[in-house]
Design a protein around this motif. Structure first.
Motif, mmCIF file in Angstrom:
data_model
loop_
_atom_site.group_PDB
_atom_site.id
_atom_site.type_symbol
_atom_site.label_atom_id
_atom_site.label_comp_id
_atom_site.label_asym_id
_atom_site.label_seq_id
_atom_site.Cartn_x
_atom_site.Cartn_y
_atom_site.Cartn_z
ATOM 1 N N SER A 147 0.846 -1.195 0.000
ATOM 2 C CA SER A 147 0.000 0.000 0.000
ATOM 3 C C SER A 147 0.884 1.250 0.000
ATOM 4 N N THR A 172 0.153 -1.908 -4.507
ATOM 5 C CA THR A 172 0.465 -0.480 -4.510
ATOM 6 C C THR A 172 0.317 0.080 -5.923
ATOM 7 N N LEU A 176 -1.782 6.973 -7.319
ATOM 8 C CA LEU A 176 -3.122 6.587 -6.881
ATOM 9 C C LEU A 176 -4.158 6.886 -7.969
ATOM 10 N N ALA A 180 -9.426 6.111 -5.671
ATOM 11 C CA ALA A 180 -8.783 6.021 -4.354
ATOM 12 C C ALA A 180 -8.655 7.417 -3.743
ATOM 13 N N MET A 280 -0.020 10.316 -0.126
ATOM 14 C CA MET A 280 -0.407 9.256 -1.049
ATOM 15 C C MET A 280 -1.095 9.822 -2.286
ATOM 16 N N ASP A 281 -2.042 10.730 -2.064
ATOM 17 C CA ASP A 281 -2.790 11.318 -3.187
ATOM 18 C C ASP A 281 -1.854 11.968 -4.202
ATOM 19 N N PHE A 314 -6.176 -0.517 -4.778
ATOM 20 C CA PHE A 314 -5.041 -0.578 -5.707
ATOM 21 C C PHE A 314 -5.316 -1.729 -6.672
#
Lengths: 367, 367
Positions: A147, A172, A176, A180, A280-281, A314
């Protein structure tokens, strides 16, 4: 090869100041580290573990206090701590010992809160590298993570190709998907809307307990599968032992998610949650490198890509694209697809299908 | 067959008091109704339309003020208002003219708010039947609806088999899956946690604007597909015309969802949202009837089941089970599966694939 099994060691490693990509220097950064096993005199057996959104450095733990990946790592385990020196660090921006929004800002004597800078996946990796320097570990046998942790794994391969032997990104993505990002924004808005969030400056209060709890509920749905929920909870009602009006009846799935929400709040900081969501974004392995393809070209290590077909966060397609991209460039890449009713969370629970692959990939001479 | 095309007529029909299954009588219930077309002297051409969660009675509308199903219904349309007398009612508990939580409770002179009783899908159908009695429509040529509306369609077939000719349930279920219940609870908790919710007694204030907005964001993700979001928004950033720090950058998908959230708040009542979510969650066509199979046996009408393969809220499997169940009982059932990147929302937008099927099903002599 050392045969002494050492139990996990916890330490906090000061690495001095660090300036994230966003520009605002953080003074006196500390990193919480767990190590298990023994580093060889040749220092060639270190395996770095990268955790996911709500993970921490407690990956292996010890008897009676097991870590989140102890099913994968341990003496005689798939990642054998009799053989490897396993290092797990809480990420920059975290809330489990590494400097983050809940840490005290030396300039003010108060927690950073809203003043903690925006950080990226690359910042997290740079900080890991600085910490490894302090630990005297100049090269890694492998980096593994799922992830958000998998995003770090890939960045390791791009940022420090000469320091890492093998890469194992699990469940992963190079970047992203918009869906998500959408799920993340539901959680984010729930936190931001909670009046107890106080714009991020809620310390020493408990902060946006309700908002973070809703964010966690949101997350939990996407970490699992409809099949698992059907099997475990179906449409069963929670039995609270008393009579209830049907308007107050609660389904077990609701009760379960609300419980998961409350549980996270007790161990996690909302500002950290927001920083890591945004990291993450905004993560894109191709950013500033002329695109994803050019970025992947920088990877020199053999890669074991592991994907879960039921992963809704993912999607398996992202793992396939990653593998296909590397393969087309004549990189050493192997794709392992598994099926699991656990969905995305399979990387945390389902080792029967992946353990042997990981074990074999780590021990083989692949180049 | 009347050939005069009449534009839509709006009216509010008082049906007296109604006591929902939960037991607390509601006095002076009124139902907001839209009718289009002309009822034949034989009164054999009425088609009842049942709306979804945030729908209303404005299904067809008129020129310059089109309704939410005007792509399906209209003069010369798939449901031809030159031929059929189309009736759409806002459901009990609604906020578009039918008595609901925001209506004034005659006993107190104040809006019901938290005092509005728990209602069921069956209550909604009973109220529709009472309203049809007032309109002088004793039998229906057909009942059609998607999502929550489809739940009503099936209940029509079970509760009033002698009053309804044909049933067209679309993208619906005999009972909601635990995953759909889970999504609903994320929205519910967002509303309940908003301090402006005031336990449901927020009138005349705007109420839990943030909470309802988050609930809508949550819903919108499940109404569409990852493919559509990828195609429309990908990872593009929203351009606000100024320079932004990357910590403040907003993806188009986020901007879109937040906009959808704000938009709903302007036209929808949070208490209604909560009542309808709960009605959907607790709906089970087999409840009190010895199970789903026995309930479906009560259906006498031909059924056209329409499902969307990409629907993540009402998975296609649910439509297949419904059709298979009816088929096994030797009922007249036809299953039409479509594929659409719109996912669940395809029932509101994608008529090219379903329109002819509906048209043909309505006009054929099937028994």
């Amino acid at each position: 090869m050392p045969l002494t099994v050492r139990t996990s060691q916890k330490q906090v490693v000061p690495i001095g100041s660090y300036t994230p990509e966003s520009g605002q220097r953080i003074e006196t950064v500390e990193v919480a580290v767990e190590t298990v096993g023994t580093l060889t005199p040749e220092k060639d057996n270190a395996v770095l573990v990268c955790h996911a959104l709500t993970g921490d450095s407690h990956a292996v733990g010890k008897e009676g206090d097991s870590g989140w990946w102890d099913g994968l790592i341990g003496p005689g385990g798939y990642i054998d701590t009799n053989r490897y020196f396993v290092i797990t660090m809480n990420v920059l921006g975290g809330c489990d010992g590494t400097t983050g929004p809940s840490s005290v800002n030396p300039a003010t004597g108060q927690p950073y809160g809203s003043q903690f800078p925006f950080i990226t996946i690359r910042d997290m990796v740079h900080v890991q590298r600085l910490c490894l320097d302090r630990l005297g570990v100049s090269s890694l046998h492998a980096v593994i993570g799922g992830s958000m942790g998998g995003m770090m794994v890939l960045e390791w391969g791009v940022l420090y190709p000469d320091r890492v032997g093998k890469l194992i990104p699990i469940a992963t993505a190079a970047a992203l998907s918009p869906t998500a990002i959408a799920y993340n924004d539901v959680g984010r808005q729930a936190i931001l809307s909670d009046p107890d969030f106080c714009e991020g400056d809620y310390y020493p209060g408990p902060g946006p307990v309700k908002g973070l709890s809703i964010a966690r509920m949101m997350g939990m749905i996407t970490y699992r599968t409809a099949e698992l929920f059907e099997k475990r909870f179906s449409r069963n009602l929670q039995d609270y032992g008393g009579s209830q009006r049907s308007s107050e009846s609660v389904f077990q799935i609701e009760s379960y998610l609300r419980y998961q929400g409350r549980k996270l709040v007790n161990r996690f900081d909302a500002n950290t949650y927001l920083r890591l969501l945004k990291a993450m974004d905004t993560h894109d392995i191709g950013r500033g490198r002329g695109g994803k393809e050019k970025a992947l070209r920088l990877i020199q290590s053999p890669v074991l890509v592991i994907g879960i077909r039921e992963d809704m966060l993912f999607p398996i397609q992202q793992q396939r694209e990653l593998h296909d991209g590397l393969f087309r460039m004549n990189k050493s890449s192997r794709l392992v697809e598994i099926s699991s009713e656990y969905g995305h969370d399979a990387f945390l629970v389902d080792f029967k299908q992946t353990g042997r692959e990981i074990e074999s990939f780590l021990s083989k001479d692949l180049l």
